[in-house]
Design a protein around this motif. Structure first.
Motif, PDB file in Angstrom:
ATOM      1  N   CYS A   1     -45.746   5.856 -38.579  1.00  0.00           N
ATOM      2  CA  CYS A   1     -44.559   6.010 -39.438  1.00  0.00           C
ATOM      3  C   CYS A   1     -43.612   4.823 -39.288  1.00  0.00           C
ATOM      4  O   CYS A   1     -43.025   4.356 -40.273  1.00  0.00           O
ATOM      5  CB  CYS A   1     -43.830   7.310 -39.096  1.00  0.00           C
ATOM      6  SG  CYS A   1     -44.744   8.806 -39.522  1.00  0.00           S
ATOM      7  N   LEU A   2     -43.473   4.318 -38.065  1.00  0.00           N
ATOM      8  CA  LEU A   2     -42.580   3.180 -37.847  1.00  0.00           C
ATOM      9  C   LEU A   2     -43.101   1.939 -38.564  1.00  0.00           C
ATOM     10  O   LEU A   2     -42.335   1.199 -39.208  1.00  0.00           O
ATOM     11  CB  LEU A   2     -42.440   2.925 -36.342  1.00  0.00           C
ATOM     12  CG  LEU A   2     -41.536   1.756 -35.923  1.00  0.00           C
ATOM     13  CD1 LEU A   2     -40.128   1.969 -36.445  1.00  0.00           C
ATOM     14  CD2 LEU A   2     -41.537   1.619 -34.406  1.00  0.00           C
ATOM     15  N   LEU A   3     -44.416   1.695 -38.486  1.00  0.00           N
ATOM     16  CA  LEU A   3     -44.984   0.525 -39.157  1.00  0.00           C
ATOM     17  C   LEU A   3     -44.902   0.665 -40.673  1.00  0.00           C
ATOM     18  O   LEU A   3     -44.562  -0.291 -41.384  1.00  0.00           O
ATOM     19  CB  LEU A   3     -46.435   0.340 -38.708  1.00  0.00           C
ATOM     20  CG  LEU A   3     -46.638  -0.080 -37.242  1.00  0.00           C
ATOM     21  CD1 LEU A   3     -48.115  -0.135 -36.906  1.00  0.00           C
ATOM     22  CD2 LEU A   3     -45.993  -1.436 -36.975  1.00  0.00           C
TER      23      LEU A   3
ATOM     24  N   TRP B   1     -35.565   5.856 -43.556  1.00  0.00           N
ATOM     25  CA  TRP B   1     -35.714   7.193 -42.970  1.00  0.00           C
ATOM     26  C   TRP B   1     -37.104   7.386 -42.389  1.00  0.00           C
ATOM     27  O   TRP B   1     -37.258   7.998 -41.319  1.00  0.00           O
ATOM     28  CB  TRP B   1     -35.427   8.234 -44.047  1.00  0.00           C
ATOM     29  CG  TRP B   1     -35.621   9.651 -43.584  1.00  0.00           C
ATOM     30  CD1 TRP B   1     -34.744  10.419 -42.892  1.00  0.00           C
ATOM     31  CD2 TRP B   1     -36.778  10.467 -43.788  1.00  0.00           C
ATOM     32  NE1 TRP B   1     -35.261  11.661 -42.643  1.00  0.00           N
ATOM     33  CE2 TRP B   1     -36.514  11.725 -43.181  1.00  0.00           C
ATOM     34  CE3 TRP B   1     -38.014  10.265 -44.412  1.00  0.00           C
ATOM     35  CZ2 TRP B   1     -37.441  12.756 -43.200  1.00  0.00           C
ATOM     36  CZ3 TRP B   1     -38.930  11.300 -44.430  1.00  0.00           C
ATOM     37  CH2 TRP B   1     -38.642  12.526 -43.828  1.00  0.00           C
ATOM     38  N   LEU B   2     -38.133   6.856 -43.047  1.00  0.00           N
ATOM     39  CA  LEU B   2     -39.494   6.970 -42.526  1.00  0.00           C
ATOM     40  C   LEU B   2     -39.630   6.227 -41.201  1.00  0.00           C
ATOM     41  O   LEU B   2     -40.261   6.717 -40.255  1.00  0.00           O
ATOM     42  CB  LEU B   2     -40.481   6.429 -43.570  1.00  0.00           C
ATOM     43  CG  LEU B   2     -41.972   6.549 -43.231  1.00  0.00           C
ATOM     44  CD1 LEU B   2     -42.374   7.999 -43.078  1.00  0.00           C
ATOM     45  CD2 LEU B   2     -42.830   5.884 -44.312  1.00  0.00           C
TER      46      LEU B   2
ATOM     47  N   LEU C   1     -47.601   9.898 -30.329  1.00  0.00           N
ATOM     48  CA  LEU C   1     -47.333   8.460 -30.268  1.00  0.00           C
ATOM     49  C   LEU C   1     -48.012   7.729 -31.417  1.00  0.00           C
ATOM     50  O   LEU C   1     -47.441   6.807 -32.016  1.00  0.00           O
ATOM     51  CB  LEU C   1     -47.809   7.905 -28.922  1.00  0.00           C
ATOM     52  CG  LEU C   1     -46.988   8.307 -27.687  1.00  0.00           C
ATOM     53  CD1 LEU C   1     -47.646   7.796 -26.420  1.00  0.00           C
ATOM     54  CD2 LEU C   1     -45.576   7.774 -27.800  1.00  0.00           C
ATOM     55  N   ALA C   2     -49.261   8.133 -31.736  1.00  0.00           N
ATOM     56  CA  ALA C   2     -49.968   7.472 -32.831  1.00  0.00           C
ATOM     57  C   ALA C   2     -49.254   7.701 -34.165  1.00  0.00           C
ATOM     58  O   ALA C   2     -49.057   6.762 -34.950  1.00  0.00           O
ATOM     59  CB  ALA C   2     -51.409   7.990 -32.896  1.00  0.00           C
ATOM     60  N   LEU C   3     -48.842   8.946 -34.413  1.00  0.00           N
ATOM     61  CA  LEU C   3     -48.112   9.217 -35.652  1.00  0.00           C
ATOM     62  C   LEU C   3     -46.772   8.484 -35.686  1.00  0.00           C
ATOM     63  O   LEU C   3     -46.343   7.996 -36.737  1.00  0.00           O
ATOM     64  CB  LEU C   3     -47.886  10.721 -35.793  1.00  0.00           C
ATOM     65  CG  LEU C   3     -49.122  11.586 -36.076  1.00  0.00           C
ATOM     66  CD1 LEU C   3     -48.752  13.049 -36.091  1.00  0.00           C
ATOM     67  CD2 LEU C   3     -49.767  11.182 -37.393  1.00  0.00           C
TER      68      LEU C   3
END
Length: 904
Positions: A43-45, A115-116, A37-39
Motif C-alpha cells: 500500500c505504501l509503494l 491516504w493509501l 508487513l507485506a500489505l
C-alpha cells in the motif's frame, strides 16, 4: 512392541501437545505479521507511485492525453502502443493518472493516493500512526464539494480540475436547475459537511456579531410588553459563569443540562432538596410512596413490596425528569405489588437538550474582542501558546501576587469529551412481574419447608441483581436462614445466590438473586452524572452502579490504596480502565501522574500515547509502561525516594498533607526559590502483582508495603490487581495497608476470604459483577463498561494535544548501582577452594543455582552463596533472576579454562 507404544505415548503426552500448540500459535502470529508487513509495504509503494504519477500528470497531461485517447483502450496503450510518454512513472503512471484525474475526481485524487500511503504506514507499524479514518471525511468533502466547485468555477479550463465526477454533477445541475441551482447545491453540500460531518460551531461567530451592534433592543415578552427591569443581563450571565471555572469545558465538550439563571436556582433552593425541575425550569415536588404498614402474617397472604430505586442526582446531560407517583398493581392471590419507578435516564433527552454554554463563551471571547479591535476571528485565543515545549512547573514566578494555577503549564489543554465514548442506550430497568412473583413464591416455600416463618418480603431491582429483603418472624435464628443458601439456590435454579444476614443498618436479611435479563452500565452515563461532574473529590473514580441503581463514585484519595482481584475474564481489566478513564476526565495533566506496571505487556500499553501528559517514569528510560521486573524494583524504590522528598517539603512548609501544602503553594505562601513546588498526585497501577511476587519477591513487596504505610499523606496512591489472590501473593503486610478491596468473581471461597476477609466473591455471576469493601461496608456493584476502542479514542484525543517536553521524572534510584559496585569489589584472589570445581559443574550442566552447589558438593548455604557471588564476579554466571536459575555465560569447558587463565 512395548518400545513402540512407549514412543507413541511420549509423542501424545500433554507436554508435547502444549509445545506443539505453542509453536503453532507462534508460527501463526509470525505469518500474520509477515502478511501485514507485506500489505503495508504494498500500500505504501502504490500510494507513493500513484501520488507521483498524479503530480507528473499536472505537467505532462497534454502530451500523454493525445496517445491515451487515440489508443484503442488502456490495454493497447499499456502493452501495444510504442509511442513515448512524458509521465515520470511511465505508461502505467500515465494510465493511472488518467483514470484518477480525467475519468475520476480530478485534482482531489491526491487525497486518495496520500491516504493509501498513510494506510500502508499504519500497517507497517502495526498501530495507528496516522489517523486515516478521520481522512475519510476530508476525502468525501473533496469528492462531493471540491470537484463540483472546480468544475463550476473553471468551466472553460482545459485541465480537468474537477474530473469526470465534478463535470458530470455540474452539467446535470446546470441542465436541471441552471447555474443558480448549481450554486445552491454547492452551498448545501458545504453546509452539510460543515455543520453535520465536521460539527463546526457558528454560535460564537454570531454572538460576537451581536456585540458589534451598538444599541440593544429591549426584550419583549409573549404578551407584547417590554421585558422587566430585573431580567438577567449580560453582566448577570457573566457573574453566573463563576460556577463553571472549576471544571472547564470546550465548545464541543460533553452534553450538559441547560444553564439555570439565579432566579431558577433560588427557587430550587427554596422548595427543598426533594424538589426537582421540570423541562420548563419550574420546581416540581418529587412524589414519594409511603411504605405500607406492617401487618401480621396469617400464612395465606404475604405482602411483597418491589422497590426499584434510582440514583438521586440528575445527570447534567439532560434536564431533571419529573417524579412519578407509585403505581399499584393488583396481583392474583391478593398479593400487592408496589413499584416505585425510577427517574429514567433518557439518552434521547441528552441529545435533544444541548448545553447552553453562552455565558461561558462570552467570558472567553470578551478578552479576544479587546485584542482584535472588533475583527471576527474565531481562531484567536485568550492565552497565547508558548513557542517552546513547556516543562513541569515552568511558569512558576515569585513576583506575581495572583494565586498560582498549575494548569497554566498547558493552558490550551482540552479535557476529553463525552462523544469519545459509545452512546449505549440504557433504558429503564425492566420489571418482569412473573419472574419476581416466581422468585418470591420459591423463597417463601423454601423457608416454610424448613419451618421458618417471615413477616414481610421486599424486592429491590437493580441492573444485574435483585435484592429480596425478608423480615423473619419472632424467634427465628439468623444462622438458620444463612445455612439455607444452597437450598434456596437449588429451588430458584439461579447462579450466584448470596445471603446477607443481616443487612448492616437494617433489621432485614438480604437474598441477592441474579436477573434473567441483565443490563450493562455504560461509562458515559456515570461520567455525565451530576455527582461526578460537580464532584469536589481529590481523585474521583466512577466504578459502577449499586443494586438500588445509584451511581457509585468514590474518592481514591480516601481509600487510599485499592486492591483488586478476580479470575481471568471476569472484568478486572475493564475495572482498571474505568478507574483510569474517570481520572483522565477529571484531572488536568499538571495535577495527576500515573506510574504503570504491566508484566503482561498488553493490558496497559494502550496508554503509552499520553506519556508526555500523564505518565511518570525514571530518567533515561525508553518505555513509559514498565514491563521489566528489574525496572519495576527500581521504579518502586524511586517512588519511596519521591515520598521521602515530599515529606521534607511538607515539613519545611508546615503542612500535614498534600492538600494543605498545595493550598499554601497556590496562595503564594511557599517560595519556589527554597525548593518548593506544586505536587501532583501520583497513582501507581500494577496490573499483575502475582507475577512480580514470583520473580522479584521481597524486593518488590517491601517498598510497596512502605509506600502503602506512609505515602497517603503526600499524594501517592497504589492500585494493585491480581488474578490469583493467594496468601503468598497478597501477604499480611499488603492486606494490612490496603483497606479498600475490590473483588470480581473468583474460583474458590478461600480466594474470596483472602481478598475480602469474607465470603461472597465466589458467588458472583461474572461480566463486571463485583464486591467492593470500603470502610465498614461491603457493597455489590455492576462495574461500568468501557471498551478498548473507547479508551483508544480517549488516549488518542489527549496524545494529539501539546504536552510537556518529557514525562514526569522520578528521582533516580542508586540501589542497583550500589549492588553492582559491591559485586565488583569481590576479591577473586581470595576465592574459595571449591571455586574451579563449582565453575566446571555449572558450565557442564549449563545451570547455575546455589541449591545445586549445596547438593553436589555438600556445602552450606552461606558458602554456596559466596561461591555463586564469586562466579558472577568472574563473569561465569549472570545476575540473580529471582527463583529462576542464573544464566551461564560460558558454554564449553575449554572456554572456561581460557577464561580462568585470563583472570588468574
Amino acid at each position: 512392541m512395548a518400545a513402540t507404544k512407549t514412543k507413541k505415548a511420549a509423542s501424545n503426552s500433554p507436554g508435547k501437545k502444549a509445545s506443539n500448540a505453542g509453536q503453532n500459535s507462534s508460527m501463526s502470529a509470525a505469518r500474520k505479521r509477515n502478511i501485514r508487513l507485506a500489505l503495508g509495504f504494498l500500500c505504501l509503494l502504490l500510494g507513493s507511485f500513484f501520488t507521483l504519477s498524479v503530480i507528473s500528470y499536472c505537467f505532462t497531461w497534454q502530451q500523454d492525453q493525445h496517445h491515451l485517447l487515440s489508443s484503442r483502450g488502456l490495454f493497447n496503450f499499456l502493452f501495444h502502443d510504442k509511442a513515448p510518454v512524458e509521465n515520470w512513472c511511465g505508461r502505467l503512471g500515465a494510465a493511472a493518472a488518467h483514470i484518477l484525474v480525467y475519468r475520476g475526481v480530478g485534482i482531489a485524487s491526491l487525497l486518495f493516493t496520500i491516504w493509501l500511503g498513510a494506510w500502508g504506514v499504519n500497517l507497517v507499524y502495526g498501530r495507528i500512526v496516522i489517523p486515516i479514518f478521520k481522512w475519510i471525511r476530508w476525502m468525501a468533502l473533496g469528492f462531493l464539494f471540491v470537484c463540483p466547485l472546480f468544475s463550476f468555477a473553471f468551466p472553460q479550463m482545459a485541465f480537468p480540475l474537477g474530473g469526470a465526477l465534478g463535470n458530470g454533477l455540474i452539467e446535470w445541475t446546470n441542465g436541471f436547475a441552471g447555474k443558480a441551482g448549481s450554486l445552491f447545491m454547492l452551498i448545501t453540500v458545504f453546509c452539510f459537511f460543515a455543520f453535520i460531518v465536521f460539527q463546526w460551531d457558528i454560535k460564537p461567530l454570531l454572538r460576537r456579531a451581536r456585540k458589534l451592534i451598538p444599541a440593544r433592543m429591549p426584550a419583549v415578552n409573549p404578551t407584547g410588553d417590554a421585558a422587566m427591569d430585573d431580567a438577567p443581563t449580560a453582566e448577570t450571565a457573566s457573574d453566573n459563569n463563576d460556577r463553571f471555572k472549576g471544571f472547564r469545558l470546550d465548545k464541543q465538550d460533553m452534553e450538559a443540562a441547560p444553564v439555570l439563571s439565579e432566579t431558577d436556582e433560588e427557587a430550587a433552593m427554596v422548595t427543598g432538596s426533594n424538589n426537582k425541575l421540570n423541562r420548563n425550569g419550574m420546581a416540581e415536588p418529587f412524589v414519594t410512596e409511603e411504605e405500607p404498614e406492617e401487618e401480621p402474617w396469617d400464612g395465606s397472604n404475604l405482602e411483597m413490596t418491589i422497590v426499584e430505586r434510582s440514583e438521586p442526582e440528575t445527570p447534567v446531560s439532560q434536564p431533571a425528569a419529573t417524579g412519578k407517583p407509585g403505581i399499584h398493581l393488583e396481583l392474583p392471590q391478593a398479593d400487592e405489588l408496589v413499584i416505585n419507578e425510577p427517574v429514567a435516564e433518557d439518552p434521547a433527552a441528552m441529545e435533544e437538550e444541548p448545553w447552553e454554554e453562552e455565558a461561558y463563551e462570552e467570558e472567553v471571547y470578551e478578552e479576544e474582542e479587546a485584542t482584535t479591535d472588533g475583527m471576527l476571528d474565531f481562531e484567536i485565543r485568550t492565552v497565547e501558546e508558548p513557542t517552546a515545549v513547556p516543562a513541569h512547573g515552568s511558569h512558576i514566578t515569585v513576583e506575581s501576587g495572583e494565586p498560582y494555577d498549575p494548569s497554566l503549564d498547558l493552558p490550551n489543554y482540552k479535557f476529553p469529551t463525552l462523544d469519545l465514548l459509545d452512546e449505549t442506550e440504557q433504558g429503564a430497568i425492566s420489571l418482569d412481574r412473573e419472574e419476581l412473583e416466581k422468585n418470591k413464591n420459591q423463597i417463601i416455600s423454601t423457608l416454610r419447608s424448613f419451618g421458618i416463618e417471615i413477616q414481610r418480603i421486599t424486592a429491590t431491582v437493580g441492573p444485574t441483581v435483585t435484592l429480596y429483603e425478608i423480615v423473619p418472624a419472632e424467634g427465628v435464628r439468623i444462622s438458620k436462614i444463612r445455612n439455607l443458601e444452597d437450598d434456596i439456590a437449588l429451588n430458584l435454579a439461579a447462579l450466584g445466590i448470596r445471603i446477607i444476614a443481616p443487612i448492616p443498618g437494617k433489621g432485614t436479611i438480604g437474598i441477592e438473586v441474579p436477573n434473567t435479563n441483565k443490563q450493562m452500565v455504560p461509562m458515559r452515563t456515570l461520567l455525565a452524572s451530576e455527582k461526578f461532574v460537580n464532584s469536589k473529590m481529590s481523585l474521583p473514580i466512577a466504578l459502577g452502579k449499586k443494586i438500588d441503581n445509584e451511581n457509585y463514585i468514590v474518592d481514591l484519595a480516601t481509600m487510599p490504596h485499592l486492591l483488586m482481584a478476580g479470575a481471568t475474564g471476569q472484568g478486572k481489566s475493564v475495572g482498571i480502565n474505568a478507574i483510569l478513564v474517570s481520572l483522565l476526565y477529571k484531572k488536568h495533566p499538571s495535577q495527576l501522574k500515573f506510574v504503570m506496571v504491566d508484566p503482561k505487556k498488553v493490558e496497559l500499553s494502550i496508554y503509552r500515547l499520553i506519556e508526555k501528559h500523564y505518565l511518570a517514569m525514571l530518567p533515561n528510560e525508553e518505555e513509559p509502561i514498565i514491563t521489566d521486573t528489574k525496572k519495576v524494583v527500581n521504579t518502586v524504590n524511586a517512588l519511596c525516594i519521591e515520598m521521602d522528598n515530599r515529606y521534607e517539603l511538607l515539613k519545611d512548609g508546615g503542612a500535614r498533607n498534600i492538600k494543605e501544602y498545595n493550598e499554601k503553594f497556590i496562595k503564594r505562601r511557599l517560595n519556589p526559590n527554597n525548593g518548593h513546588k506544586y505536587l501532583p498526585f501520583i497513582v501507581l497501577v500494577i496490573d499483575e502483582f502475582a507475577d512480580l511476587i514470583m520473580t522479584a519477591g521481597k524486593e518488590v513487596e517491601m517498598p510497596i508495603a512502605r509506600l502503602a504505610q506512609l505515602a497517603r499523606a503526600v499524594g501517592i496512591h497504589i492500585i494493585i490487581a491480581t488474578q490469583r489472590p493467594s496468601v503468598n501473593v497478597i501477604t499480611g503486610i499488603i492486606k494490612a495497608n490496603f483497606p479498600a478491596r475490590m473483588a470480581f468473581k473468583v474460583s474458590a471461597k478461600v480466594d474470596s476470604r483472602t481478598i475480602l476477609d469474607a465470603g461472597g466473591a465466589d458467588q458472583l455471576i461474572g461480566r463486571g459483577d463485583m464486591l467492593v469493601s470500603h470502610g465498614s461496608e461491603l457493597l455489590r456493584l455492576q462495574c461500568a463498561f468501557v471498551d478498548t476502542p473507547e479508551v483508544e479514542r480517549i488516549v488518542e484525543f489527549i496524545g494529539n494535544q501539546k504536552g510537556y517536553a518529557t514525562a514526569f521524572e522520578l528521582p533516580e534510584y542508586e540501589g542497583a548501582e550500589d549492588e553492582r559496585a559491591e559485586k565488583e569489589m569481590i576479591d577473586l584472589s581470595k576465592r574459595d577452594k571449591m571455586f574451579e570445581e563449582c565453575a566446571r559443574l555449572v558450565v557442564n550442566s549449563q545451570s547455575g543455582s546455589t541449591s545445586m552447589l549445596q547438593r553436589k558438593f555438600n556445602l552450606g548455604y552461606n558458602r554456596a552463596g559466596r561461591i555463586m557471588d564469586q562466579l558472577e564476579a568472574a563473569g561465569i554466571v549472570g545476575p540473580a533472576a529471582g527463583s529462576k536459575p542464573r544464566d551461564v555465560l560460558i558454554t564449553t569447558e575449554y572456554e572456561l579454562e581460557k577464561h580462568l587463565e585470563t583472570l588468574f
